[in-house]
Design a protein around this motif. Structure first.
Motif, PDB file in Angstrom:
ATOM      1  N   ILE A 111      23.680   7.325 -15.780  1.00 16.40           N
ATOM      2  CA  ILE A 111      22.650   8.277 -15.364  1.00 16.40           C
ATOM      3  C   ILE A 111      23.208   9.539 -14.721  1.00 16.40           C
ATOM      4  CG2 ILE A 111      20.902   6.504 -15.060  1.00 16.40           C
ATOM      5  CD1 ILE A 111      21.359   6.754 -12.022  1.00 16.40           C
ATOM      6  N   ASP A 112      24.456   9.519 -14.323  1.00 20.55           N
ATOM      7  CA  ASP A 112      25.037  10.664 -13.601  1.00 20.55           C
ATOM      8  C   ASP A 112      25.979  11.434 -14.517  1.00 20.55           C
ATOM      9  OD1 ASP A 112      25.977  12.463 -11.781  1.00 20.55           O
ATOM     10  OD2 ASP A 112      26.775  10.986 -10.389  1.00 20.55           O
ATOM     11  N   ASP A 113      25.657  12.690 -14.771  1.00 24.15           N
ATOM     12  CA  ASP A 113      26.508  13.526 -15.621  1.00 24.15           C
ATOM     13  C   ASP A 113      27.815  13.896 -14.934  1.00 24.15           C
ATOM     14  OD1 ASP A 113      24.704  13.537 -17.697  1.00 24.15           O
ATOM     15  OD2 ASP A 113      23.714  15.368 -17.027  1.00 24.15           O
ATOM     16  N   ASN A 114      27.855  13.806 -13.630  1.00 19.06           N
ATOM     17  CA  ASN A 114      29.049  14.228 -12.892  1.00 19.06           C
ATOM     18  C   ASN A 114      30.173  13.196 -12.952  1.00 19.06           C
ATOM     19  OD1 ASN A 114      27.759  16.598 -12.063  1.00 19.06           O
ATOM     20  ND2 ASN A 114      26.794  15.524 -10.383  1.00 19.06           N
ATOM     21  N   LEU A 115      29.812  11.936 -12.964  1.00 14.52           N
ATOM     22  CA  LEU A 115      30.817  10.874 -12.966  1.00 14.52           C
ATOM     23  C   LEU A 115      31.347  10.705 -14.380  1.00 14.52           C
ATOM     24  CD1 LEU A 115      32.151   8.748 -11.111  1.00 14.52           C
ATOM     25  CD2 LEU A 115      30.361   7.160 -11.809  1.00 14.52           C
ATOM     26  N   GLY A 116      32.628  11.029 -14.565  1.00 12.57           N
ATOM     27  CA  GLY A 116      33.237  10.923 -15.884  1.00 12.57           C
ATOM     28  C   GLY A 116      33.828   9.554 -16.154  1.00 12.57           C
ATOM     29  N   GLY A 117      34.050   8.792 -15.108  1.00 11.13           N
ATOM     30  CA  GLY A 117      34.613   7.459 -15.255  1.00 11.13           C
ATOM     31  C   GLY A 117      34.830   6.844 -13.888  1.00 11.13           C
ATOM     32  N   TYR A 118      35.197   5.576 -13.897  1.00 12.03           N
ATOM     33  CA  TYR A 118      35.433   4.876 -12.636  1.00 12.03           C
ATOM     34  C   TYR A 118      36.496   3.813 -12.853  1.00 12.03           C
ATOM     35  CZ  TYR A 118      32.769   1.035 -14.594  1.00 12.03           C
ATOM     36  OH  TYR A 118      32.339   0.017 -15.408  1.00 12.03           O
ATOM     37  N   GLY A 119      37.003   3.319 -11.776  1.00  3.08           N
ATOM     38  CA  GLY A 119      37.957   2.229 -11.821  1.00  3.08           C
ATOM     39  C   GLY A 119      37.772   1.323 -10.620  1.00  3.08           C
ATOM     40  N   LEU A 120      38.002   0.055 -10.837  1.00  3.01           N
ATOM     41  CA  LEU A 120      37.953  -0.958  -9.779  1.00  3.01           C
ATOM     42  C   LEU A 120      39.230  -1.771  -9.910  1.00  3.01           C
ATOM     43  CD1 LEU A 120      36.565  -2.762  -7.627  1.00  3.01           C
ATOM     44  CD2 LEU A 120      35.459  -3.961  -9.513  1.00  3.01           C
ATOM     45  N   LEU A 121      40.058  -1.719  -8.892  1.00  4.44           N
ATOM     46  CA  LEU A 121      41.309  -2.482  -8.876  1.00  4.44           C
ATOM     47  C   LEU A 121      41.241  -3.483  -7.736  1.00  4.44           C
ATOM     48  CD1 LEU A 121      43.922   0.397  -9.297  1.00  4.44           C
ATOM     49  CD2 LEU A 121      42.917  -0.996 -11.073  1.00  4.44           C
ATOM     50  N   TYR A 122      41.604  -4.718  -8.020  1.00  2.00           N
ATOM     51  CA  TYR A 122      41.656  -5.735  -6.976  1.00  2.00           C
ATOM     52  C   TYR A 122      42.812  -6.676  -7.266  1.00  2.00           C
ATOM     53  CZ  TYR A 122      38.759  -8.339 -10.375  1.00  2.00           C
ATOM     54  OH  TYR A 122      38.260  -8.940 -11.505  1.00  2.00           O
ATOM     55  N   HIS A 123      43.064  -7.605  -6.368  1.00  2.00           N
ATOM     56  CA  HIS A 123      44.262  -8.462  -6.424  1.00  2.00           C
ATOM     57  C   HIS A 123      45.528  -7.615  -6.392  1.00  2.00           C
ATOM     58  CE1 HIS A 123      42.800 -12.487  -6.806  1.00  2.00           C
ATOM     59  NE2 HIS A 123      42.047 -12.196  -7.853  1.00  2.00           N
ATOM     60  N   GLY A 124      45.544  -6.640  -5.519  1.00  6.00           N
ATOM     61  CA  GLY A 124      46.722  -5.791  -5.389  1.00  6.00           C
ATOM     62  C   GLY A 124      46.964  -4.917  -6.604  1.00  6.00           C
ATOM     63  N   GLY A 125      45.943  -4.685  -7.381  1.00  2.00           N
ATOM     64  CA  GLY A 125      46.064  -3.838  -8.566  1.00  2.00           C
ATOM     65  C   GLY A 125      46.323  -4.610  -9.836  1.00  2.00           C
ATOM     66  N   ASP A 126      46.481  -5.944  -9.719  1.00  2.00           N
ATOM     67  CA  ASP A 126      46.740  -6.747 -10.912  1.00  2.00           C
ATOM     68  C   ASP A 126      45.493  -6.897 -11.786  1.00  2.00           C
ATOM     69  OD1 ASP A 126      49.352  -7.091 -10.158  1.00  2.00           O
ATOM     70  OD2 ASP A 126      48.969  -8.973  -9.098  1.00  2.00           O
ATOM     71  N   ALA A 127      44.328  -6.993 -11.153  1.00  2.00           N
ATOM     72  CA  ALA A 127      43.082  -7.115 -11.906  1.00  2.00           C
ATOM     73  C   ALA A 127      42.361  -5.773 -11.859  1.00  2.00           C
ATOM     74  CB  ALA A 127      42.208  -8.209 -11.300  1.00  2.00           C
ATOM     75  N   ALA A 128      41.783  -5.411 -12.977  1.00  2.00           N
ATOM     76  CA  ALA A 128      41.143  -4.092 -13.021  1.00  2.00           C
ATOM     77  C   ALA A 128      39.951  -4.088 -13.962  1.00  2.00           C
ATOM     78  CB  ALA A 128      42.144  -3.054 -13.475  1.00  2.00           C
ATOM     79  N   MET A 129      39.005  -3.267 -13.598  1.00  2.00           N
ATOM     80  CA  MET A 129      37.887  -2.934 -14.475  1.00  2.00           C
ATOM     81  C   MET A 129      37.766  -1.421 -14.412  1.00  2.00           C
ATOM     82  SD  MET A 129      34.929  -5.652 -13.596  1.00  2.00           S
ATOM     83  CE  MET A 129      35.074  -7.359 -14.049  1.00  2.00           C
ATOM     84  N   TYR A 130      37.662  -0.798 -15.561  1.00  2.00           N
ATOM     85  CA  TYR A 130      37.468   0.642 -15.575  1.00  2.00           C
ATOM     86  C   TYR A 130      36.693   1.025 -16.821  1.00  2.00           C
ATOM     87  CZ  TYR A 130      41.194   1.345 -19.025  1.00  2.00           C
ATOM     88  OH  TYR A 130      41.953   1.328 -20.154  1.00  2.00           O
ATOM     89  N   GLN A 131      36.046   2.149 -16.730  1.00  2.00           N
ATOM     90  CA  GLN A 131      35.241   2.640 -17.848  1.00  2.00           C
ATOM     91  C   GLN A 131      35.163   4.156 -17.735  1.00  2.00           C
ATOM     92  OE1 GLN A 131      33.842   0.692 -20.281  1.00  2.00           O
ATOM     93  NE2 GLN A 131      33.184   2.552 -21.312  1.00  2.00           N
ATOM     94  N   VAL A 132      35.110   4.825 -18.871  1.00  2.00           N
ATOM     95  CA  VAL A 132      34.935   6.276 -18.885  1.00  2.00           C
ATOM     96  C   VAL A 132      33.795   6.632 -19.824  1.00  2.00           C
ATOM     97  CG1 VAL A 132      37.352   6.814 -18.357  1.00  2.00           C
ATOM     98  CG2 VAL A 132      36.613   6.649 -20.737  1.00  2.00           C
ATOM     99  N   ASP A 133      33.235   7.792 -19.602  1.00  2.00           N
ATOM    100  CA  ASP A 133      32.253   8.348 -20.524  1.00  2.00           C
ATOM    101  C   ASP A 133      33.049   8.950 -21.672  1.00  2.00           C
ATOM    102  OD1 ASP A 133      30.362   9.768 -21.917  1.00  2.00           O
ATOM    103  OD2 ASP A 133      29.444  10.674 -20.150  1.00  2.00           O
ATOM    104  N   GLU A 134      32.988   8.309 -22.832  1.00  2.00           N
ATOM    105  CA  GLU A 134      33.842   8.723 -23.949  1.00  2.00           C
ATOM    106  C   GLU A 134      33.483  10.090 -24.509  1.00  2.00           C
ATOM    107  OE1 GLU A 134      33.863   5.480 -26.699  1.00  2.00           O
ATOM    108  OE2 GLU A 134      34.937   4.188 -25.306  1.00  2.00           O
ATOM    109  N   LEU A 135      32.308  10.607 -24.151  1.00  2.00           N
ATOM    110  CA  LEU A 135      31.961  11.965 -24.567  1.00  2.00           C
ATOM    111  C   LEU A 135      32.717  12.997 -23.738  1.00  2.00           C
ATOM    112  CD1 LEU A 135      28.105  11.550 -24.997  1.00  2.00           C
ATOM    113  CD2 LEU A 135      29.848  11.613 -26.792  1.00  2.00           C
ATOM    114  N   LYS A 136      33.152  12.594 -22.556  1.00  2.00           N
ATOM    115  CA  LYS A 136      33.873  13.507 -21.663  1.00  2.00           C
ATOM    116  C   LYS A 136      35.377  13.251 -21.662  1.00  2.00           C
ATOM    117  CE  LYS A 136      30.071  13.822 -18.371  1.00  2.00           C
ATOM    118  NZ  LYS A 136      29.663  13.497 -17.016  1.00  2.00           N
ATOM    119  N   ILE A 137      35.764  11.995 -21.737  1.00  2.00           N
ATOM    120  CA  ILE A 137      37.174  11.631 -21.604  1.00  2.00           C
ATOM    121  C   ILE A 137      37.586  10.778 -22.807  1.00  2.00           C
ATOM    122  CG2 ILE A 137      38.870  10.461 -20.165  1.00  2.00           C
ATOM    123  CD1 ILE A 137      36.993  10.934 -17.775  1.00  2.00           C
ATOM    124  N   PRO A 138      38.532  11.259 -23.613  1.00  2.35           N
ATOM    125  CA  PRO A 138      38.989  10.477 -24.773  1.00  2.35           C
ATOM    126  C   PRO A 138      39.671   9.169 -24.353  1.00  2.35           C
ATOM    127  CG  PRO A 138      39.829  12.739 -24.836  1.00  2.35           C
ATOM    128  CD  PRO A 138      39.176  12.553 -23.512  1.00  2.35           C
TER     129      PRO A 138
END
Length: 189
Positions: A111-138
């Motif tokens: 819903i937010d045009d400003n947010l181009g993507g996000y990331g969530l890192l846990y377990h000291g960076g070993d586990a991650a979830m991330y997503q980008v708006d593919e229309l903005k970021i290849p």
């Protein structure tokens, strides 16, 4: 008759001089008017560019502030964010917390045009979830940004803005980190 001829000669010469002076004056006035119009046009173009740039900067500032507030709210108030910080023996509960945070980010990303993507890192960076708006970021850029998230996670700062350039495009990333958990927001400039 000679006097009359001389008189006509001087009269014609005087008329020629007057016409030449009038023509020269007209030419000078036209040159001044042309110079003034060029200067006026350049000034107005410069003002339009300045106004457009000011508008862009204001929009960008507002967008970055909105992303910052969204992430700060999660950082300070989200139960799932706090749950991921604690050492968990129950992997299902940990995954549910990560999934819940991921869903919150996905909703904001949609819903937010400003947010181009996000990331969530846990377990000291070993586990991650991330997503980008593919229309903005290849996709290729998203992978590079994901690797940069891990790098900034390891640096250990609690909150930081990072400017990242990939393929002549500038991205701003903000990170909030607490313990073994970090959240990132990406803004495509």
């Amino acid at each position: 008759m000679i006097k009359n001829k001389n008189r006509n000669y001087y009269l014609n010469r005087t008329i020629l001089i007057i016409v030449t002076m009038l023509f020269g004056t007209l030419l000078l006035l036209l040159l001044c008017a042309d110079w003034y119009l060029l200067w006026q046009n350049q000034s107005s173009a410069l003002m339009e560019e300045r106004d457009a740039l000011d508008g862009y900067v204001e929009d960008m500032e507002e967008a970055l502030k909105e992303i910052d507030l969204f992430l700060y709210d999660i950082y300070m108030n989200d139960r799932d964010f706090f749950a991921l910080q604690k050492a968990r023996e129950d992997e299902l509960e940990e995954y549910q917390s990560a999934y819940s945070l991921n869903e919150r980010f996905m909703g904001k990303l949609m819903i937010d045009d400003n947010l181009g993507g996000y990331g969530l890192l846990y377990h000291g960076g070993d586990a991650a979830m991330y997503q980008v708006d593919e229309l903005k970021i290849p996709a290729r850029t998203a992978k590079l940004l994901r690797s940069q998230m891990g790098k900034y996670f390891q640096e250990g700062s609690r909150r930081q803005w990072v400017i990242q350039e990939v393929d002549s495009t500038i991205y701003m990333m903000i990170m909030f980190r607490r313990g073994d958990v970090a959240i990132f927001g990406i803004y495509d400039m």
